[in-house]
Design an enzyme around this catalytic site. Structure first.
Site, PDB file in Angstrom:
ATOM      1  N   HIS A 180     -10.164  -2.204  -2.585  1.00  0.00           N
ATOM      2  CA  HIS A 180      -8.969  -2.026  -1.951  1.00  0.00           C
ATOM      3  C   HIS A 180      -8.058  -3.276  -2.024  1.00  0.00           C
ATOM      4  O   HIS A 180      -7.915  -4.167  -0.968  1.00  0.00           O
ATOM      5  CB  HIS A 180      -9.222  -1.660  -0.355  1.00  0.00           C
ATOM      6  CG  HIS A 180      -8.244  -1.737   0.608  1.00  0.00           C
ATOM      7  ND1 HIS A 180      -7.937  -2.554   1.779  1.00  0.00           N
ATOM      8  CD2 HIS A 180      -6.899  -1.006   0.388  1.00  0.00           C
ATOM      9  CE1 HIS A 180      -6.848  -2.492   2.210  1.00  0.00           C
ATOM     10  NE2 HIS A 180      -6.117  -1.572   1.452  1.00  0.00           N
TER      11      HIS A 180
ATOM     12  N   HIS B 149       0.799  -1.110   0.122  1.00  0.00           N
ATOM     13  CA  HIS B 149      -0.072   0.007   0.069  1.00  0.00           C
ATOM     14  C   HIS B 149       0.724   1.500   0.016  1.00  0.00           C
ATOM     15  O   HIS B 149       0.297   2.466   0.278  1.00  0.00           O
ATOM     16  CB  HIS B 149      -1.026  -0.046   1.237  1.00  0.00           C
ATOM     17  CG  HIS B 149      -1.842  -1.007   1.366  1.00  0.00           C
ATOM     18  ND1 HIS B 149      -2.707  -1.630   0.163  1.00  0.00           N
ATOM     19  CD2 HIS B 149      -2.053  -2.157   2.206  1.00  0.00           C
ATOM     20  CE1 HIS B 149      -3.405  -2.452   0.519  1.00  0.00           C
ATOM     21  NE2 HIS B 149      -3.075  -2.845   1.811  1.00  0.00           N
TER      22      HIS B 149
END
Ligand SMILES: Nc1ncnc2c1ncn2[C@@H]1O[C@H](COP(=O)(O)OP(=O)(O)O)[C@@H](O)[C@H]1O
Ligand SMILES: Nc1ncnc2c1ncn2[C@@H]1O[C@H](COP(=O)(O)OP(=O)(O)O)[C@@H](O)[C@H]1O
Ligand SMILES: [Mg+2]
Ligand SMILES: [Mg+2]
Ligand SMILES: [Mg+2]
Ligand SMILES: [Mg+2]
Lengths: 200, 326, 326, 200
Positions: free
Chosen positions: B214, B54
């Site tokens: 996500h 991320h």
């Protein structure tokens, strides 16, 4: 007959099973999660297999070593629950060099309870906990490796079938709600693959 | 999906090694990244963490301002309990440590366990969970929501509060209020692939998009539409989500999930700014860029945080970490 | 290749509108972006420009430090002569304007034409062309080389020189020396698609990479190999390219062409840093991130600039533009 | 017979031809460049068609309007050369309301020279300049629309054929060297498609 600390064999089997099941589990997790269950378990059981001490006869120490490897090796949901399981088993088998086949069911019930306490899952949420619960129940009256192995195999198949058409209620999979109906939970699937391999 | 890497199992450690080599303001200790300077004695420490994949989250926000340390897991897997303990210790300046991270099962179990274990060291800890993703649960179930890109606002605001000398309870309350004031919605155009996995996590048709993502498949699947239509729907959903203390002043983050280029982010930001203006909202310090990603995933997220006077001031306070400077 | 846009023909103008909305330090005048504050009276102006699709290049470097203005064309097409004229005028602070841009046919014709036309306004102009791409011509034909990511070093260094009050000839010489000291090599993993085009510009097999690119097919096609192997080859080629005034101190830019995530950049940087160290080189102020892209293209480039004492000082001088702060 | 400022028709045809050829030209440019020749020309001729003044009889003014639209509309290599062409034609036809078919060849030769001066291409580099050169030569002795049209068609086909197996020596395509052998230059291809459409 009893289970002894000659666990390298089991650990090696678990590692192989995790390697074999990697893509299947990633795919299952990709349908209702982030697609990493398989990669994670392959790596985790690699670490566990490497951590088992040579020549150790105390089951508690063996599981303690596994727990340590898990605790420093992963933080995924399922991986952390495996850590919890190892810690629970370590405590429960401390000082013992063997356990009877009839003790397996109660031990798994203990693991289930600790996992629920730590992860907050309830029975019926369609998680690995439901699978462990089913196997724990199935093993209650077994006396031999053969009986245990057969009961466990039967339980995992029946439990996958029983839960497949129910929605997931926990973790990432919860978000997908009704879209999880018809799919196997990756954690349940993972436990079933490992169990069948270790019981073989 | 081609990746420049040496092996899936070495990826995280090699990435960390490169990151600290490029950023001497950071120190690596196994799977923990901390400020080279350490936490100032008497300052409340703030620690975060989560799975890899991320960047610039989380590591890029360790520095003067936001975070003191963070614990890093494998790709998309929470940090191990050992790393969480190590990170809490690293962030400790004697005034307690706030654990500020996204609401994910694995992360929570490990940070909780770690919190129990550092109790022995007499480090006081508190927890605030990022729960900004409105797609992940209904408003009345908002404690079940996941944390996504909006958490960087909580980092910045809580970090500035801690820098200003506030105590643990105050910093915690400020972080919680920032989380409560923030909402995010995401959109996927294409998936990513876990290093070592045989194929991408999910598949999307050439004309399909998904909302609320996500690294996973989205919650609603939809047809690809013009950017303005997509922005309209995302903003409509953001505005419809109840927030206890609304404000006329907001900050907005239009964030690339990875492969979506700045060009597209700015096209969307242009529309978002127009829509919010029409609603009578004033945008303060907008952020447009790569702030929280999922590797090579294409898509973007829009976050909005309501600013009271204190939050606006804290957002504007100086900070210097590798991926955010004020 | 899915894009969030409204229409191919509106893309550039909508992108610019969003960009200036998000960055109030910039002003848009048609296809020109300039600093809101204007060029300080008596400071040498620096102007750049080129095709769209390379954000944060060029616009992201307009600000206090690097550029005073830039002229923007359609995606991958140079700016029109009208935009070039407008940008030169916008950058003019009365002390002359340096045109500093990449060596592309269209850009050159238009900036040259514009230079001839502003002569009438008595604005003195000079030209320095970015020519850092070692894949685009042999060393003995280096004037034919294109400018790629390395040009941002010339922006920063020439900008700091102008800020320090140097005259047009000096700023021009400093920019030219920076270009001469800089080399870049690029690598493509996947292509991009021109908005409005029916398909991606080129195709690469699932296991193929190409060296030396920038939105086009590469010069050499190769098999995808481990990141370290790829980095080794790129660094070897960079080091083998002759540079007139080498230094023991260099800066390095590991730049994503778009979709390649930070994780992979850091893995590569780690290796690059080790290789250069082994060569006895010291890396100063490395840059790792998205600095010059080609939309959603996957791949990266590595740039290296030799630093003499002045260039090192100018590189470290304060600057504040949307995508680079010192 | 002569060419008059009733040019909307030509401009509209050029716009349509550019739209039709868009994908083909992008693809050709994608093989040895950045894949944008088609998109650029479609946009450019859209702007040119929109810029042609109504009722204007002065050819110079018409081309001047085209040149202005080009100068503010594009900065690509080929687009800039089109601007140069329009400026050249504007200057050369200023004050005239018609030109004879026999003047076309010399006008194109002028365009070619201006393009070479501005862009630095030499004959034989395999660029649009070679195509314009060939057409200019082919038109030297024509007297009628029909003759011009036939000569131009023939010239573009022959020239594409003649250059296909030579390497590109200029611009982005230069970098690909021998890999351009066997491919048409996108600028030559573009001019051929436009010419055939306008001559129809
Ligand atoms: N809180 C929980 N309690 C029990 N089981 C859980 C819990 N969270 C996740 N699981 C199990 O873990 C599986 C997912 O594992 P993993 O891919 O490692 O998780 P994640 O990527 O979401 O961290 C689920 O299928 C489920 O069976
Ligand atoms: N300097 C030049 N002189 C003559 N023709 C040129 C020149 N540069 C490019 N061209 C022509 O333009 C074509 C490419 O056009 P375009 O795609 O607009 O260029 P780019 O994308 O490289 O700016 C080439 O095929 C060639 O025929
Ligand atoms: Mg998972
Ligand atoms: Mg995970
Ligand atoms: Mg171009
Ligand atoms: Mg082109």
């Amino acid at each position: 007959m009893a289970i002894t600390a000659n666990e390298e064999r089991h650990a090696a089997r678990a590692r192989e099973a995790a390697t074999l099941a990697q893509d299947e589990l990633n795919t299952a997790d990709g349908k209702m999660g982030d697609g990493d269950t398989g990669v994670m378990l392959r790596r985790l059981f690699g670490a566990v297999a490497a951590a088992i001490p040579d020549q150790e006869t105390d089951l508690g120490s063996v599981f303690q070593a596994c727990a340590k490897a898990c605790a420093s090796g992963t933080g995924s949901s399922l991986g952390t629950l495996v850590t919890v399981a190892m810690m629970t088993l370590a405590k429960a088998t401390k000082g013992r060099s063997q356990i009877g086949w009839d003790e397996l069911g109660p031990l798994l019930a203990l693991v289930r309870d600790q996992m629920m306490a730590r992860g907050g899952a309830k029975l019926g949420d369609k998680t690995v906990v439901d699978m462990i619960d089913a196997v724990a129940n199935a093993l209650v009256d077994v006396r031999t490796r053969k009986e245990a192995s057969e009961a466990a195999r039967k339980a995992v198949i029946e439990t996958l079938d029983a839960f497949r058409d129910r929605p997931n209620r926990l973790g990432r999979a919860r978000m997908f709600g009704e879209r999880t109906v018809g799919l196997d939970d990756p954690g349940m699937l993972a436990f079933s693959r490992l169990l069948v391999a270790v019981a073989a | 999906m081609k990746k420049l890497m040496n092996s899936p199992d070495a990826l995280v450690d090699e990435m960390l090694a490169g990151l600290v080599a490029a950023h001497p303001s950071l120190l690596q200790e196994e799977r923990v990244i901390r400020r080279a300077g350490g936490t100032k004695r008497g300052k409340v420490g703030i620690v975060s963490g989560g799975g890899s994949g991320h960047l610039p989250l989380f590591i890029g926000y360790v520095g003067d301002g936001p975070l003191d340390a963070c614990a890093i897991g494998d790709v998309f897997a929470g940090p191990s309990v050992d790393s969480c303990i190590q990170a809490i210790r690293a962030a400790n300046g004697g005034a307690g440590v706030l654990r500020l991270y996204g609401n994910y099962g694995g992360d929570r179990m490990n940070f909780d366990l770690a919190g129990e274990m550092v109790d022995v060291d007499h480090i006081q800890t508190t927890t605030v969970l990022g729960t900004d993703d409105i797609a992940s649960a209904a408003p009345d179930d908002s404690v079940k929501r996941r944390g996504v890109a909006g958490i960087i606002y909580a980092y910045k605001i809580a970090g500035a509060k801690a820098d200003a000398g506030a105590g643990l309870a105050e910093v915690t309350a400020t972080a919680q209020a920032a989380v409560n004031a923030c909402r995010t919605i995401g959109l996927a155009l294409s998936p990513c692939q876990i290093p070592g996995a045989a194929k991408p996590t999910f598949e999307l048709g050439a004309d399909e998009i998904e909302m609320g993502i996500h690294g996973e498949p989205g919650i609603w699947r939809d047809k690809l539409r013009p950017a303005d239509d997509v922005a309209d729907e995302m903003v409509r959903r953001l505005l419809a989500d109840p927030v206890a203390h609304k404000s006329e002043r907001v900050s907005v983050l239009v964030n690339s999930l990875g492969a979506t280029p700045l060009e597209e982010l700015f096209i969307v930001y242009r529309r978002v700014a127009a829509l919010l203006k029409r609603e009578g909202l004033t945008i303060v310090r907008p952020l447009v860029g790569h702030y929280v990603t999922s590797m090579e995933m294409a898509g973007l997220s829009i976050s909005m945080i309501h600013l009271d006077a204190e939050r606006e001031r804290l957002l504007a306070a100086p900070c210097a970490c590798p991926f955010w400077r004020v």
